[in-house]
Design an enzyme around this catalytic site. Structure first.
Site, PDB file in Angstrom:
ATOM      1  N   ASP A  67      49.908  83.242  33.463  1.00 40.58           N
ATOM      2  CA  ASP A  67      49.256  82.126  34.154  1.00 40.58           C
ATOM      3  C   ASP A  67      49.809  81.918  35.561  1.00 40.58           C
ATOM      4  O   ASP A  67      50.831  82.512  35.940  1.00 40.58           O
ATOM      5  CB  ASP A  67      49.386  80.832  33.330  1.00 40.58           C
ATOM      6  CG  ASP A  67      50.790  80.591  32.782  1.00 40.58           C
ATOM      7  OD1 ASP A  67      51.745  81.221  33.284  1.00 40.58           O
ATOM      8  OD2 ASP A  67      50.946  79.772  31.867  1.00 40.58           O
ATOM      9  N   ASN A 136      53.343  70.210  23.491  1.00 44.85           N
ATOM     10  CA  ASN A 136      52.117  69.875  22.761  1.00 44.85           C
ATOM     11  C   ASN A 136      51.492  71.104  22.109  1.00 44.85           C
ATOM     12  O   ASN A 136      50.345  71.080  21.691  1.00 44.85           O
ATOM     13  CB  ASN A 136      51.110  69.202  23.708  1.00 44.85           C
ATOM     14  CG  ASN A 136      50.722  70.106  24.867  1.00 44.85           C
ATOM     15  OD1 ASN A 136      51.119  71.262  24.921  1.00 44.85           O
ATOM     16  ND2 ASN A 136      49.932  69.586  25.789  1.00 44.85           N
ATOM     17  N   HIS A 138      50.958  74.032  23.591  1.00 45.48           N
ATOM     18  CA  HIS A 138      50.173  74.943  24.439  1.00 45.48           C
ATOM     19  C   HIS A 138      50.877  76.289  24.574  1.00 45.48           C
ATOM     20  O   HIS A 138      52.100  76.375  24.513  1.00 45.48           O
ATOM     21  CB  HIS A 138      49.821  74.325  25.797  1.00 45.48           C
ATOM     22  CG  HIS A 138      50.917  74.207  26.800  1.00 45.48           C
ATOM     23  ND1 HIS A 138      51.300  73.009  27.357  1.00 45.48           N
ATOM     24  CD2 HIS A 138      51.703  75.141  27.391  1.00 45.48           C
ATOM     25  CE1 HIS A 138      52.257  73.214  28.234  1.00 45.48           C
ATOM     26  NE2 HIS A 138      52.529  74.493  28.276  1.00 45.48           N
ATOM     27  N   GLU A 143      45.689  74.381  26.761  1.00 39.23           N
ATOM     28  CA  GLU A 143      46.008  73.037  26.282  1.00 39.23           C
ATOM     29  C   GLU A 143      45.285  72.732  24.973  1.00 39.23           C
ATOM     30  O   GLU A 143      44.297  73.402  24.640  1.00 39.23           O
ATOM     31  CB  GLU A 143      45.595  72.016  27.353  1.00 39.23           C
ATOM     32  CG  GLU A 143      46.319  72.176  28.681  1.00 39.23           C
ATOM     33  CD  GLU A 143      47.732  71.588  28.656  1.00 39.23           C
ATOM     34  OE1 GLU A 143      48.330  71.446  27.569  1.00 39.23           O
ATOM     35  OE2 GLU A 143      48.252  71.272  29.752  1.00 39.23           O
TER      36      GLU A 143
END
Ligand code: GLP
Length: 248
Positions: A67, A136, A138, A143
């Site tokens: 990313d 979370n 990811h 996400e």
């Protein structure tokens, strides 16, 4: 999913680097999927040390990063381009032409995503994908809520993720609101996956990943249960809420 418990962050780096070194020795032109964040830092440090001491060569290795933030130039110290050079590439013998990272400054971001997918295909796919995990759940920048069917795409970062990454920036406002990330589908197409986790802030996510086998878009890392060759290396703090029998 194969779980390897280690003591701490340094141990994590030693263990993870062994996997990568072994692959690069067996397949000198391997395609490595690389990750940023704090977690892989000890792994890159070990790889650099091994390169210096034992001469493991990256001359023919190709790397594709997961990313990149949208809007940051390559020489911005918060860009993942900069991170990778600083933490790894500048210290090994990999040629520039073998390094691939999404271009967060592309004028047509969707076309950049398609280009990145084509590139991975042309390279023959990823042999070993390194992953960290967000608090979370990811992976990359996928996400919660992201479809497992998407390939490389542009994402709106959640406030939680922006806050978690704000430590590298002067203010929360400076943290980009978007990123380009390989999709979960890209990640699942890798031939093998190494998920790394360190520290107490990852304990919840690791418990959710390893105590449960439920696969849900609400927790992107759960997609890894669909893959046949995933190794999780995690330290004591990250595994503190994982059932003991799974840690043995
Ligand atoms: C970032 C990156 C992820 C990384 C995750 C965890 O948002 N895009 O690839 O795995 O956050 O980061 P850290 O290792 O710093 O906890």
């Amino acid at each position: 999913m194969h779980i390897i418990p280690v003591k701490d962050f340094n141990d994590l780096g030693r263990k993870a680097s062994q996997f990568i070194i072994q692959l690069v020795r067996e397949k000198p032109d391997a395609v490595l999927g690389l990750a940023t964040g704090s977690t892989p830092k000890s792994t890159y440090k070990e790889l650099i040390q091994d390169h210096r001491l034992n001469g493991t060569s990256y001359q023919h290795v190709r790397t594709v990063n997961l990313d990149e933030y949208v809007g940051l130039a390559k020489d911005n110290p918060n860009s993942y381009h900069y991170f990778m050079r600083d933490q790894f590439f500048n210290h090994i013998d990999i040629p520039d032409r073998n390094i691939y990272i999404p271009n967060g400054l592309a004028s047509d971001l969707d076309e950049e995503c398609r280009r990145y997918d084509r590139l991975i295909t042309e390279l023959g796919g990823v042999d070993l994908q390194i992953l960290g995990i967000g608090r979370n759940g990811h992976i990359g920048f996928n996400e919660p809520g992201t479809s497992f069917e998407v390939m490389t795409h542009v994402v709106d970062l959640t406030l939680d993720t922006r806050k978690a990454n704000a430590r590298f920036f002067n203010t929360l406002e400076e943290v980009p609101k978007q990123a380009i990330t390989m999709g979960i589908k890209n990640i699942l197409q890798s031939r093998s996956i190494l998920l790394l986790a360190s520290g107490p802030s990852k304990a919840d996510a690791m418990a959710r990943l390893l105590n449960e086998s439920k696969i849900t878009n609400a927790f992107p890392a759960s997609s890894l249960h669909q893959h046949r060759n995933v190794t999780v290396i995690a330290d004591e703090d990250a595994l503190s809420m994982v059932y003991l029998e799974r840690r043995a």
